[in-house]
Design a protein around this motif. Structure first.
Motif, PDB file in Angstrom:
ATOM      1  N   PRO A  73      -5.808   8.231  -7.203  1.00  0.00           N
ATOM      2  CA  PRO A  73      -5.745   7.309  -6.055  1.00  0.00           C
ATOM      3  C   PRO A  73      -6.560   7.794  -4.860  1.00  0.00           C
ATOM      4  O   PRO A  73      -7.064   6.997  -4.084  1.00  0.00           O
ATOM      5  CB  PRO A  73      -4.249   7.243  -5.729  1.00  0.00           C
ATOM      6  CG  PRO A  73      -3.567   7.670  -6.978  1.00  0.00           C
ATOM      7  CD  PRO A  73      -4.469   8.640  -7.654  1.00  0.00           C
ATOM      8  N   ALA A  74      -6.695   9.117  -4.720  1.00  0.00           N
ATOM      9  CA  ALA A  74      -7.465   9.642  -3.592  1.00  0.00           C
ATOM     10  C   ALA A  74      -8.925   9.235  -3.657  1.00  0.00           C
ATOM     11  O   ALA A  74      -9.627   9.232  -2.646  1.00  0.00           O
ATOM     12  CB  ALA A  74      -7.343  11.168  -3.542  1.00  0.00           C
ATOM     13  N   ASP A  75      -9.421   8.885  -4.869  1.00  0.00           N
ATOM     14  CA  ASP A  75     -10.825   8.511  -5.027  1.00  0.00           C
ATOM     15  C   ASP A  75     -11.073   7.032  -4.758  1.00  0.00           C
ATOM     16  O   ASP A  75     -12.200   6.659  -4.397  1.00  0.00           O
ATOM     17  CB  ASP A  75     -11.303   8.862  -6.444  1.00  0.00           C
ATOM     18  CG  ASP A  75     -11.299  10.365  -6.688  1.00  0.00           C
ATOM     19  OD1 ASP A  75     -11.442  11.115  -5.700  1.00  0.00           O
ATOM     20  OD2 ASP A  75     -11.147  10.790  -7.850  1.00  0.00           O
ATOM     21  N   PHE A  76     -10.067   6.178  -4.981  1.00  0.00           N
ATOM     22  CA  PHE A  76     -10.353   4.746  -4.835  1.00  0.00           C
ATOM     23  C   PHE A  76      -9.538   4.054  -3.732  1.00  0.00           C
ATOM     24  O   PHE A  76      -9.944   2.995  -3.256  1.00  0.00           O
ATOM     25  CB  PHE A  76     -10.149   4.010  -6.168  1.00  0.00           C
ATOM     26  CG  PHE A  76      -8.723   3.983  -6.678  1.00  0.00           C
ATOM     27  CD1 PHE A  76      -7.826   3.000  -6.260  1.00  0.00           C
ATOM     28  CD2 PHE A  76      -8.279   4.924  -7.584  1.00  0.00           C
ATOM     29  CE1 PHE A  76      -6.539   2.959  -6.728  1.00  0.00           C
ATOM     30  CE2 PHE A  76      -6.989   4.887  -8.061  1.00  0.00           C
ATOM     31  CZ  PHE A  76      -6.104   3.912  -7.630  1.00  0.00           C
ATOM     32  N   ILE A  77      -8.402   4.604  -3.323  1.00  0.00           N
ATOM     33  CA  ILE A  77      -7.597   3.943  -2.284  1.00  0.00           C
ATOM     34  C   ILE A  77      -8.347   3.870  -0.947  1.00  0.00           C
ATOM     35  O   ILE A  77      -8.396   2.803  -0.319  1.00  0.00           O
ATOM     36  CB  ILE A  77      -6.243   4.657  -2.121  1.00  0.00           C
ATOM     37  CG1 ILE A  77      -5.365   4.405  -3.353  1.00  0.00           C
ATOM     38  CG2 ILE A  77      -5.514   4.148  -0.867  1.00  0.00           C
ATOM     39  CD1 ILE A  77      -4.956   2.973  -3.554  1.00  0.00           C
ATOM     40  N   PRO A  78      -8.964   4.983  -0.432  1.00  0.00           N
ATOM     41  CA  PRO A  78      -9.680   4.864   0.856  1.00  0.00           C
ATOM     42  C   PRO A  78     -10.786   3.809   0.815  1.00  0.00           C
ATOM     43  O   PRO A  78     -10.967   3.051   1.759  1.00  0.00           O
ATOM     44  CB  PRO A  78     -10.245   6.275   1.068  1.00  0.00           C
ATOM     45  CG  PRO A  78      -9.347   7.169   0.275  1.00  0.00           C
ATOM     46  CD  PRO A  78      -8.951   6.377  -0.930  1.00  0.00           C
ATOM     47  N   TRP A  95      -5.404   4.207 -11.995  1.00  0.00           N
ATOM     48  CA  TRP A  95      -6.512   3.382 -12.483  1.00  0.00           C
ATOM     49  C   TRP A  95      -7.005   3.967 -13.802  1.00  0.00           C
ATOM     50  O   TRP A  95      -7.543   5.069 -13.832  1.00  0.00           O
ATOM     51  CB  TRP A  95      -7.618   3.350 -11.447  1.00  0.00           C
ATOM     52  CG  TRP A  95      -8.783   2.466 -11.809  1.00  0.00           C
ATOM     53  CD1 TRP A  95      -8.862   1.558 -12.822  1.00  0.00           C
ATOM     54  CD2 TRP A  95     -10.052   2.428 -11.145  1.00  0.00           C
ATOM     55  NE1 TRP A  95     -10.068   0.935 -12.839  1.00  0.00           N
ATOM     56  CE2 TRP A  95     -10.832   1.449 -11.804  1.00  0.00           C
ATOM     57  CE3 TRP A  95     -10.595   3.094 -10.060  1.00  0.00           C
ATOM     58  CZ2 TRP A  95     -12.130   1.154 -11.417  1.00  0.00           C
ATOM     59  CZ3 TRP A  95     -11.869   2.793  -9.653  1.00  0.00           C
ATOM     60  CH2 TRP A  95     -12.636   1.827 -10.336  1.00  0.00           C
ATOM     61  N   GLN A  96      -6.828   3.227 -14.874  1.00  0.00           N
ATOM     62  CA  GLN A  96      -7.305   3.633 -16.197  1.00  0.00           C
ATOM     63  C   GLN A  96      -8.673   2.996 -16.412  1.00  0.00           C
ATOM     64  O   GLN A  96      -8.803   1.871 -16.884  1.00  0.00           O
ATOM     65  CB  GLN A  96      -6.318   3.191 -17.292  1.00  0.00           C
ATOM     66  CG  GLN A  96      -6.677   3.678 -18.689  1.00  0.00           C
ATOM     67  CD  GLN A  96      -6.644   5.206 -18.795  1.00  0.00           C
ATOM     68  OE1 GLN A  96      -5.646   5.818 -18.425  1.00  0.00           O
ATOM     69  NE2 GLN A  96      -7.729   5.791 -19.256  1.00  0.00           N
TER      70      GLN A  96
END
Length: 1017
Positions: A820-825, A810-811
């Motif tokens: 991804p660990a910050d927004f996927i969950p 995510w840019q």
């Protein structure tokens, strides 16, 4: 005739001359030339020539060194002129002929004829020796047959005969090991071998003692999956000349001498397998000719064994007949003694109506003279005697009415014309009652018994009267009586009030109390009640609830005491029960009024405080959080003032129903009063941040439900809530303080504009706000196409690039590159993973289409991770096909990576979706294999192409034996299922070498490249 010649000559010109003279194209002879004894040895181990030509001297010795290697192959020695004395010596030592090498090599002209002459002489000699040996073996075989016949005739047991037979067979076949035994059948019908003769093969003291212990009765061989068992199962000869590598030799006991060759010979007689011979370790092995040669002897043994078994069977039958006769005589004496001592009178009447057998009790009960029965009279003669004596009374009045006509017909001497009653009762002149029972015999005749039942009938009458009094008592009482046997099963039920509810008594019989249908008693109460019963204790007022046949609940109070017989043995329970339904309904109504809100039916403040205290204690016990949600309806006072309190009450009822539908059944929803509601949520995460997120999700669900329009009397109404949230885990915190905190948070939510939620803890409120902001950014990022793909290469064993795995990044315009660990969950929790997944799949398909235009990249595959929510969408297959179709991408280059837990949610649905895509070429990879359920029963059914070893196993594969074993097991499992294997997280050359050495051929990890833009591949 073609002849193969081995020439041993280190003089190469001479060797070429000899080969040229013999290898004539017209004759078809073949000449193999070696220049040393060592080469000749190797050649003879692989090939057997017709004749050997050997020079007197070679590079590594003389021709005499060759003699021990020939094994019957004829040989001619070549000596030089002047060395003829050596030729004579060679003839004495075993050479078949010699030739003298002259300088001009003229001897080569006669050499072919000389070779043919030697071959002719040796062939004739071998044939003569073979015929003599065969004649000797035939003679020995006939002698063996004769001796076998004599031994079987003279021997009482099979051991001596079989031992002598084994000796003959060992001599005839030149075997080193052998056994002979009888074939018998086990109880399950499978054959086994009882060995009565066997060569000594014990390899230690324990095996020697074991064989000696079973020597007399014969050792049993019952392993059908062995060389011995093969002949028992098939009934055919078993021939194995490489027994050491034969799979059937696996049945050989540990320590048993090695079997090199084996011959199993079943012995048949009269179409039945009766015995078996096993021979082993003959030098040179066994052939079918050996089977044919020994067959006459085996046939003779089979016939003798059959005859011996028949004789044993005859002796057994005679012994059994004698034993049975003695037993019959003993039983006859016992029967006579029994008849004389039983309390019943007995007669046996034959088909002609004559009394053949009677006992003394018969005479006593009927007061008959023995002289009357001594002549075996007809029945009607005895009946006439009794009638004339007045035993039956006038008109047979002392006979039970249903049998009077029959007895009268016996008196008239034509009793056979009427149906004979099985039993009837008559009274004697002395007032005693006699029961007469008759049973017909085949092919004719009958047995009749006479029993004095006076005391029995008196007891029955007293019991009948007692039962009548008891039934009147129970029918007039509001309670009812029950009995159970020693297994606590109902056997009696009197005065059952359930009759008014349509529940029959028969429903209870044969069942225990806990087996009755439609009962509502918890496990703890059942366990305590059963412990009382098993301890044979008296119990009082055990309460249970049941449903009647019309579904109406019925409460019962039960009391009981154990029953013991005269010897103190427990025989069951008995007790009384009563219907307490009305009392229970009254208690329930009192409780409802005390603990539940009259309007909504929800728990009131009193019950809420009790449940909140229990929830706080539970959170401290299990280490998890709970949450208290305080709800207040916005502007509810205006609705009451404008529409009236009746409309407000109807709105509150709908609010209560919506809140209850928005939470779990284990959560508590209560009404404090007015428009205030409280929800107690238990079982949240152990960490505060995660627990706050879960509590927020519940509050948002309630908020959404209460924002929907309300319909009251056909009119739409709107009302929104303000919600305050307080987390709890500390049991020391008073519940009143928790309510105060949630109430304060609710007022803070109102201050923020109403129709929202607010946490009491400012830090948690900040975390919730940050999470909400991140969710909004994700939505904007999806709309602005801020998400892109990075690619991590996948290589083969040679390091060549096979393709890549697509990883979403995510840019963000302000946050920069977001992990991804910050927004996927968060995307998975909010459902945003679905549009995100569609964007990722579309980007991946477009990338495949771009690669297809470059020859060097056209064959690259691309793996895309699929979340559980995406895969469970009903239109998932259509979404994938649409993405491929829109990008014009080759589906055979797309690989979807799934997790084990995703597939096991609904296995059948997963298989259908995977098969639909796999038919079009889309591949499937099982990601992070080994970290989930790893269900092998499902794994073999799933249409997979690839397994990916999780990096947690690869990371320590060189230092942790468990991880190494798991990685190797996954590789082996994948190979057995025909699946490819990719090792994830390979960071060192040592890890790659280990995995490659154990069969893994595809790799992914930092050793080959970090995830990055497509141009870095």
């Amino acid at each position: 005739m073609p002849i193969s010649v081995l020439l041993i000559e280190s003089d190469h010109p001479h060797a070429q001359a000899v080969a040229g003279a013999l290898a004539d194209p017209w004759s078809g002879w073949r000449v193999d030339v070696v220049d040393s004894i060592a080469q000749a040895r190797d050649h003879l181990l692989r090939h057997r020539p017709d004749i050997v030509l050997a020079a007197q001297r070679t590079l590594d010795g003389s021709a005499f060194d060759l003699l021990q290697l020939l094994d019957g192959v004829p040989a001619i020695i070549i000596v030089r002129m002047g060395a003829e004395t050596h030729a004579a010596q060679a003839m004495r030592h075993g050479f078949d002929d010699f030739t003298v090498q002259d300088p001009a090599l003229d001897y080569l002209l006669t050499l072919p004829a000389q070779i043919e002459a030697v071959l002719e002489r040796t062939s004739s000699a071998r044939a003569r020796r073979a015929a003599e040996a065969m004649l000797a073996r035939q003679h020995r075989l006939l002698q063996a047959i004769s001796r076998a016949q004599g031994m079987f005739i003279a021997s009482s047991g099979p051991r001596a005969a079989f031992e002598a037979l084994l000796g003959e067979l060992m001599t005839l076949t030149q075997s080193a090991f052998g056994l002979v035994g009888q074939v018998q059948l086990a109880d399950d019908g499978h054959p086994y071998l009882r060995v009565h003769a066997m060569t000594d093969i014990s390899w230690d003291e324990a095996s020697r003692q074991r064989y000696a212990q079973h020597a007399e009765d014969g050792m049993v061989f019952d392993n059908l999956h062995s060389l011995v068992g093969a002949a028992l199962v098939t009934g055919e000869p078993v021939l194995s000349n490489d027994a050491n590598h034969d799979a059937r030799s696996a049945g050989t006991p540990s320590g048993h001498p090695t079997l090199r060759t084996y011959l199993g010979l079943p012995i048949h007689a009269a179409g039945e397998l009766v015995a078996m011979v096993g021979l082993a370790n003959r030098s040179g092995g066994y052939t079918n000719a050996d089977v044919q040669f020994l067959q006459p002897l085996l046939n003779t043994i089979g016939q003798l064994e059959t005859a011996r078994r028949a004789e044993l069977a005859r002796s057994h039958v005679e012994a059994e007949l004698a034993r049975t006769s003695a037993l019959l005589a003993e039983k006859t004496r016992a029967l006579e003694g029994t008849l004389d001592n039983i309390s019943q009178g007995i007669t046996n009447v034959d088909a002609e109506g004559r009394i053949r057998v009677y006992n003394q009790r018969y005479l006593e009960l009927l007061d008959l003279p023995e002289s009357l029965l001594a002549t075996q009279p007809l029945v009607e003669e005895v009946v006439r005697f009794q009638t004339e004596r007045g035993d039956f009374g006038p008109e047979f009045q002392l006979i039970e009415p249903m049998a009077r006509n029959y007895v009268a017909s016996e008196y008239a001497a034509h009793g056979g014309r009427m149906n004979m009653p099985q039993s009837y009762v008559r009274r004697t002149r002395q007032g005693r009652y006699i029961e007469v029972r008759t049973r017909a015999l085949e092919p004719g005749g009958r047995v009749r018994t006479f029993t004095d039942v006076t005391d029995y009938l008196s007891t029955l009458e007293a019991l009948r009267q007692s039962e009548a009094r008891w039934r009147s008592l129970t029918d007039l009482s509001s309670d009812w009586y029950w009995e159970q046997d020693d297994q606590f099963r109902f056997v009696r039920l009197d005065g059952n009030p359930y009759h008014t509810e349509g529940v029959p008594d028969e429903m209870h019989y044969g069942l225990t109390r806990w087996e009755l249908p439609d009962t509502f008693v918890n496990e703890g109460q059942w366990r305590e009640h059963r412990e009382q019963l098993e301890a044979h204790q008296v119990f009082h007022d055990f309460e249970m609830q049941r449903l009647s046949q019309d579904g109406k609940p019925v409460w019962v109070s039960i009391s009981g005491e154990p029953i013991f017989d005269e010897e103190g043995r427990f025989t069951g329970y008995r007790g009384v029960a009563r219907d307490i339904t009305e009392r229970k309904l009254a208690e329930a109504e009192i409780q409802r009024l005390a603990f539940y809100d009259e309007l909504t039916g929800l728990p009131n403040r009193r019950l809420l405080m009790d449940r909140l205290e229990r929830a706080v204690a539970a959170t401290q016990r299990d280490g998890r959080h709970g949450a208290l949600l305080f709800l207040d309806l916005d502007n509810f006072k205006g609705i009451n003032d404008t529409m009236g309190h009746e409309w407000g009450d109807r709105l509150l009822v709908q609010v209560a129903a919506r809140i209850g539908a928005s939470v779990r059944a284990t959560d508590t929803v209560a009404r404090l009063g007015g428009d205030e509601f409280v929800v107690v949520v238990q079982g949240l995460h152990g960490h505060e941040v995660e627990a706050a997120a879960e509590a927020e999700a519940v509050a948002q669900k309630v908020l959404l439900a209460l924002n929907q329009p309300y319909v009251v009397d056909g009119c739409d109404m709107h009302s929104t809530p303000s919600i305050g949230i307080a987390l709890f885990q500390d049991a020391q915190q008073p519940v009143q303080e928790l309510l105060k905190r949630a109430d304060l948070a609710m007022y803070q939510a109102k201050a923020q504009g109403r129709n929202t939620l607010c946490f009491f803890d400012p830090a948690m409120q900040a975390a919730a706000s940050a999470r909400s902001a991140l969710e909004g950014d994700i939505r904007q990022g999806l709309a602005r196409n801020e998400f892109l793909l990075h690619y991590q290469p996948v290589v083969d064993a040679s390091g060549h690039l096979l393709g890549a795995e697509a990883l979403v990044r995510w840019q963000h315009p302000q946050r920069g590159m977001v992990s991804p660990a910050d927004f996927i969950p968060l995307a998975e929790q909010t459902g945003l993973i679905l549009p995100l997944g569609r964007q990722v799949l579309a980007l991946a398909c477009r990338q495949l289409a771009q690669w297809a235009t470059a020859p060097a990249k056209a064959a690259w595959t691309l793996a895309v991770n699929v979340s559980a929510q995406e895969f469970r969408q009903p239109d998932f297959v259509e979404q994938v096909l649409a993405a491929l179709r829109d990008a014009a991408a080759n589906p055979r280059l797309l690989k979807l990576e799934l997790t084990e837990s995703l597939l096991l949610h609904d296995v059948e649905d997963s298989i259908l979706k995977m098969q639909a895509l796999r038919t079009l070429g889309v591949g499937f990879s099982l990601d992070d294999f080994g970290t989930g359920y790893s269900s092998l029963s499902y794994l073999k059914r799933l249409p997979l192409d690839q397994l990916k070893i999780d990096q947690s196993f690869v990371r320590d594969v060189l230092t942790d034996p468990n991880d190494a074993t798991i990685a190797c097991t996954i590789i082996t499992l994948a190979r057995s299922l025909g699946l490819d294997v990719v090792a994830e997280g390979v960071e060192t050359e040592g890890q790659r070498s280990f995995l490659l050495r154990n069969g893994c051929r595809q790799f992914q990890g930092y050793l080959f490249g970090r995830p990055g833009p497509e141009e870095l591949l």
